[in-house]
Design a protein around this motif. Structure first.
Motif, mmCIF file in Angstrom:
data_model
loop_
_atom_site.group_PDB
_atom_site.id
_atom_site.type_symbol
_atom_site.label_atom_id
_atom_site.label_comp_id
_atom_site.label_asym_id
_atom_site.label_seq_id
_atom_site.Cartn_x
_atom_site.Cartn_y
_atom_site.Cartn_z
ATOM 1 N N PRO A 308 -50.443 15.720 -24.464
ATOM 2 C CA PRO A 308 -50.373 16.786 -25.418
ATOM 3 C C PRO A 308 -49.902 16.266 -26.912
ATOM 4 O O PRO A 308 -49.300 15.400 -26.878
ATOM 5 C CB PRO A 308 -49.133 17.601 -24.889
ATOM 6 C CG PRO A 308 -48.838 16.953 -23.565
ATOM 7 C CD PRO A 308 -49.147 15.623 -23.516
ATOM 8 N N GLN A 309 -50.092 17.193 -27.812
ATOM 9 C CA GLN A 309 -49.682 16.722 -29.307
ATOM 10 C C GLN A 309 -48.480 17.403 -29.235
ATOM 11 O O GLN A 309 -48.060 18.642 -28.917
ATOM 12 C CB GLN A 309 -50.696 17.494 -30.128
ATOM 13 C CG GLN A 309 -50.308 17.213 -31.534
ATOM 14 C CD GLN A 309 -50.407 15.663 -32.046
ATOM 15 O OE1 GLN A 309 -49.089 15.263 -31.791
ATOM 16 N NE2 GLN A 309 -51.336 15.297 -32.575
ATOM 17 N N PHE A 310 -47.491 16.588 -29.756
ATOM 18 C CA PHE A 310 -46.111 16.886 -29.888
ATOM 19 C C PHE A 310 -45.630 17.104 -31.511
ATOM 20 O O PHE A 310 -44.585 17.517 -31.814
ATOM 21 C CB PHE A 310 -44.920 15.953 -29.180
ATOM 22 C CG PHE A 310 -45.071 16.404 -27.680
ATOM 23 C CD1 PHE A 310 -44.349 17.152 -26.843
ATOM 24 C CD2 PHE A 310 -45.594 15.329 -26.822
ATOM 25 C CE1 PHE A 310 -44.480 17.515 -25.853
ATOM 26 C CE2 PHE A 310 -45.677 15.464 -25.683
ATOM 27 C CZ PHE A 310 -45.097 16.545 -24.966
ATOM 28 N N PRO A 487 -49.234 8.178 -26.778
ATOM 29 C CA PRO A 487 -47.948 9.012 -26.542
ATOM 30 C C PRO A 487 -47.569 9.334 -28.041
ATOM 31 O O PRO A 487 -47.589 8.622 -29.154
ATOM 32 C CB PRO A 487 -46.946 7.740 -25.916
ATOM 33 C CG PRO A 487 -48.070 6.853 -25.336
ATOM 34 C CD PRO A 487 -49.174 7.082 -26.154
ATOM 35 N N ASN A 488 -47.012 10.460 -28.151
ATOM 36 C CA ASN A 488 -46.272 10.932 -29.471
ATOM 37 C C ASN A 488 -45.151 11.625 -29.353
ATOM 38 O O ASN A 488 -44.957 12.755 -29.978
ATOM 39 C CB ASN A 488 -47.418 11.562 -30.622
ATOM 40 C CG ASN A 488 -47.992 12.743 -30.045
ATOM 41 O OD1 ASN A 488 -47.702 12.938 -28.814
ATOM 42 N ND2 ASN A 488 -48.927 13.264 -30.638
ATOM 43 N N TYR A 489 -44.297 11.124 -28.262
ATOM 44 C CA TYR A 489 -43.233 12.015 -27.863
ATOM 45 C C TYR A 489 -41.908 11.721 -28.802
ATOM 46 O O TYR A 489 -41.230 10.708 -28.290
ATOM 47 C CB TYR A 489 -43.087 12.069 -26.471
ATOM 48 C CG TYR A 489 -42.198 13.050 -25.663
ATOM 49 C CD1 TYR A 489 -42.124 14.350 -25.919
ATOM 50 C CD2 TYR A 489 -41.081 12.430 -24.904
ATOM 51 C CE1 TYR A 489 -41.326 15.415 -25.368
ATOM 52 C CE2 TYR A 489 -40.441 13.458 -24.325
ATOM 53 C CZ TYR A 489 -40.225 14.713 -24.590
ATOM 54 O OH TYR A 489 -39.527 15.821 -23.895
ATOM 55 N N VAL A 521 -40.284 13.383 -17.498
ATOM 56 C CA VAL A 521 -41.763 13.338 -17.636
ATOM 57 C C VAL A 521 -42.380 14.347 -16.947
ATOM 58 O O VAL A 521 -43.232 15.319 -17.472
ATOM 59 C CB VAL A 521 -42.344 12.027 -17.212
ATOM 60 C CG1 VAL A 521 -43.875 12.141 -17.026
ATOM 61 C CG2 VAL A 521 -41.753 10.998 -18.170
ATOM 62 N N SER A 522 -42.054 14.661 -15.447
ATOM 63 C CA SER A 522 -42.652 15.651 -14.895
ATOM 64 C C SER A 522 -42.050 17.394 -15.251
ATOM 65 O O SER A 522 -42.947 18.303 -15.147
ATOM 66 C CB SER A 522 -42.629 15.420 -13.242
ATOM 67 O OG SER A 522 -41.252 15.376 -13.056
ATOM 68 N N ASP A 523 -40.874 17.388 -15.590
ATOM 69 C CA ASP A 523 -40.120 18.667 -15.630
ATOM 70 C C ASP A 523 -40.697 19.016 -17.318
ATOM 71 O O ASP A 523 -40.988 20.143 -17.312
ATOM 72 C CB ASP A 523 -38.777 18.501 -15.617
ATOM 73 C CG ASP A 523 -38.129 19.886 -16.015
ATOM 74 O OD1 ASP A 523 -38.489 20.783 -15.297
ATOM 75 O OD2 ASP A 523 -37.274 19.777 -17.100
ATOM 76 N N VAL A 526 -44.343 15.632 -20.260
ATOM 77 C CA VAL A 526 -44.623 14.980 -21.440
ATOM 78 C C VAL A 526 -46.197 14.490 -21.340
ATOM 79 O O VAL A 526 -46.674 14.004 -22.307
ATOM 80 C CB VAL A 526 -43.557 13.349 -21.274
ATOM 81 C CG1 VAL A 526 -43.815 12.701 -22.439
ATOM 82 C CG2 VAL A 526 -42.066 14.034 -21.508
ATOM 83 N N MET A 527 -46.547 14.150 -20.218
ATOM 84 C CA MET A 527 -47.982 14.162 -19.896
ATOM 85 C C MET A 527 -48.423 15.073 -18.725
ATOM 86 O O MET A 527 -47.559 15.122 -17.865
ATOM 87 C CB MET A 527 -48.146 12.500 -19.480
ATOM 88 C CG MET A 527 -47.886 11.648 -20.583
ATOM 89 S SD MET A 527 -47.885 9.732 -19.832
ATOM 90 C CE MET A 527 -46.098 10.124 -19.118
#
Length: 567
Positions: A308-310, A487-489, A521-523, A526-527
């Motif tokens: 996703p874009q953050f 990644p851009n988190y 990551v899963s909650d 992040v991806m």
């Protein structure tokens, strides 16, 4: 109608030229030597890879099958085995706390000591020494040389060699991959005696030398005896390989460039092993149904996901974890895996693959998302969107809820996943625009980093890549868009967890941190995991000791020196 693989195989079996590859010369009855074929009684196999390696030094970054080729002809101080464990090559021992070669000091600094195996040498007969290791470290840390640099190199204080057979690395702080420093995924040693003059005199063209392809001199189990550009390379056993002469005498590596061609050559008996990415899952399935001479393996060594874009997402709701969770509930990932991946692999859970040795220890930390379209609609509605009679969501201002998904145009699997995801989301009321990234823009970091919505991509199921998610590796205007394109988190809590993970040496504590990272990551999604991906490999029953790999960081060729034939 597309001609069947069986028909193609029968046709190719009756031709003198299979796969467009120039056949090797008939074997001589004389003993092998540089530039000469091996004896008629020699043990030889034919391997197919997809791309012709352009730069063995770089490990074929972005080229399918090139890292497998690299493992055949080169060696590191250690190698990564089928289970992800370090295996000795040019070093006498893997540094560890137990053997005293890995020291951790009270202030957090570290020291690792590498001792080179006596008798190690390059394939031209030159002794392999600590100077080659130091030269490799100098090259990879040079900002003027465009080599992918592991974040671990930033933790190195100095590298010294006070003895031709010993390398000492002093670290500014803990780094868990210190025992894999001089392996393929960080940097292989380089032949200083052949490359140093070019490095000092012409850095701009250093990576373009034929020394890194057709004239390559490595320290691995096989040496390049012949290279026909666009066709194949013939590799001969290196008698001076430090771990002992390989059991096979010769490997012909054919550069196929086409999965269907690889399949037809296997069926015709012209290829006995395929290495690296190249076969699609449908090609592998059809091959498995028709081929009686061996097995087709489908290890889940990677995963297909969406980034996703953050940073300034469009629409801004993409930055809301509840919206991303709704999108997850809106996808039937099991159905996608069953159709797109033919059921050979399942929906992805998180960064680890199901064959990873750490999977069972951390799987309770994963947050799972089963297909529940009604729940997806309810969660989006709770964010203030209204669903019209046509089923599409709109904001309170009447604007349609629409997102963009991108992926590389040249990867059929990614495009299929993107289109399937778009279909599910549109059924849930979210409008979707799909964009196939043209090849000429695939390396445009600014274009990819500033995407408005999501990008479908493939990543290894290896937490070692977590380092790419450090805030310092996020490409943005403030750092001139240096870093990883996916990644851009920018999350400090997550960044701290990842930093602690790479700085925690004891395995039990590190596993606990990994569980926390994977929960985050899963909650927070992040991806967005879609399904696992495989790297199909066809292995002839004639070849012994080819092992199924469990991690994408391992090449199927990691133990090629031990391969043998049944007859």
């Amino acid at each position: 109608m597309r001609q069947s693989f069986k028909a193609i195989a029968l046709f190719l079996a009756g031709t003198a030229l299979i796969g467009g590859c120039t056949p090797t010369q008939p074997a001589s009855s004389t003993a092998s030597g540089p530039g000469q074929p091996v004896s008629a009684a020699a043990k030889r196999i034919t391997v197919a890879i997809f791309d012709e390696p352009k730069n063995i030094l770089l490990g074929g970054l972005g080229q399918r099958g090139a890292k497998e080729f690299q493992d055949l002809v080169h060696a590191g101080l250690i190698q990564i085995g089928a289970d992800g464990d370090p295996i000795l090559q040019l070093a006498e021992a893997v540094p560890s706390l137990e053997n005293g070669l890995w020291e951790v000091f009270p202030d957090g600094r570290m020291r690792t000591t590498w001792k080179i195996q006596p008798g190690a040498r390059w394939q031209d007969g030159t002794p392999f020494t600590a100077a080659d290791v130091l030269f490799a470290a100098q090259v990879v840390r040079d900002e003027d040389i465009s080599i992918r640099k592991s974040p671990g190199y930033a933790s190195i204080e100095r590298i010294e060699a006070n003895d031709p057979g010993v390398v000492t690395v002093d670290w500014k702080g803990p780094f868990i991959q210190a025992d894999a420093l001089f392996s393929r995924d960080l940097i292989y040693p380089l032949p200083r005696h052949l490359a140093e003059a070019a490095y000092q005199g012409n850095k701009a063209n250093f990576l373009d030398m034929t020394l890194w392809n057709t004239d390559f001199v490595g320290a691995g189990p096989f040496r390049i005896r012949q290279w026909e550009p666009g066709s194949h390379a013939v590799l001969a056993a290196f008698d001076g390989y430090v771990l002992g002469r390989p059991k096979l005498d010769e490997i012909e590596v054919r550069f196929m460039g086409d999965g269907n061609l690889m399949v037809s050559n296997v069926l015709a008996g012209a290829v006995e092993l395929t290495a690296g990415r190249g076969l699609s899952i449908s090609q592998a399935a059809e091959l498995a149904n028709q081929w009686k001479g061996g097995r087709v393996e489908n290890p889940a060594v990677a995963w297909i996901l969406m980034h996703p874009q953050f940073i300034d997402p469009d629409p801004p709701v993409i930055g809301d974890a509840q919206f991303r969770k709704a999108l997850m509930y809106g996808m039937d990932r099991q159905a996608m895996a069953d159709t797109i991946q033919l059921g050979l692999v399942g929906p992805a859970q998180t960064w680890l693959g199901p064959t990873d040795p750490r999977f069972d220890a951390v799987k309770s930390s994963f947050v799972s998302y089963e297909y529940d379209p009604a729940r997806a609609v309810q969660m989006i509605s709770a964010l203030g969107y209204s669903r019209g009679s046509e089923g599409a969501f709109r904001s309170a201002a009447g604007q349609p809820l629409a997102v963009e998904i991108r992926t590389g145009a040249g990867t059929e699997l990614h495009v299929s996943a993107m289109l399937s995801i778009a279909d599910y989301w549109q059924k849930a009321g979210v409008a979707v625009t799909t964009v196939a990234i043209p090849p000429q823009r695939s390396s445009d970091i600014v274009y990819r980093a500033t995407r408005p919505g999501f990008e479908v991509s493939r990543q290894p199921t290896d937490p070692g890549n977590l380092a790419l998610f450090r805030i310092t590796n996020v490409p943005r205007a403030e750092n001139n868009f240096r870093g990883a394109t996916g990644p851009n988190y920018l999350n400090r809590e997550f960044d701290d967890l990842v930093g602690r993970y790479f700085a925690t040496i004891p395995q039990p504590e590190r596993t606990q941190l990994l569980a926390q990272i994977l929960h985050h990551v899963s909650d927070q999604l992040v991806m967005l995991p879609i399904f696992y991906d495989t790297e199909p490999a066809a292995v002839s029953s004639r070849i012994l000791s080819v092992l199924t790999k469990k991690l994408d960081v391992t090449a199927i060729t990691w133990n090629a020196a031990q391969w043998d034939l049944t007859r």
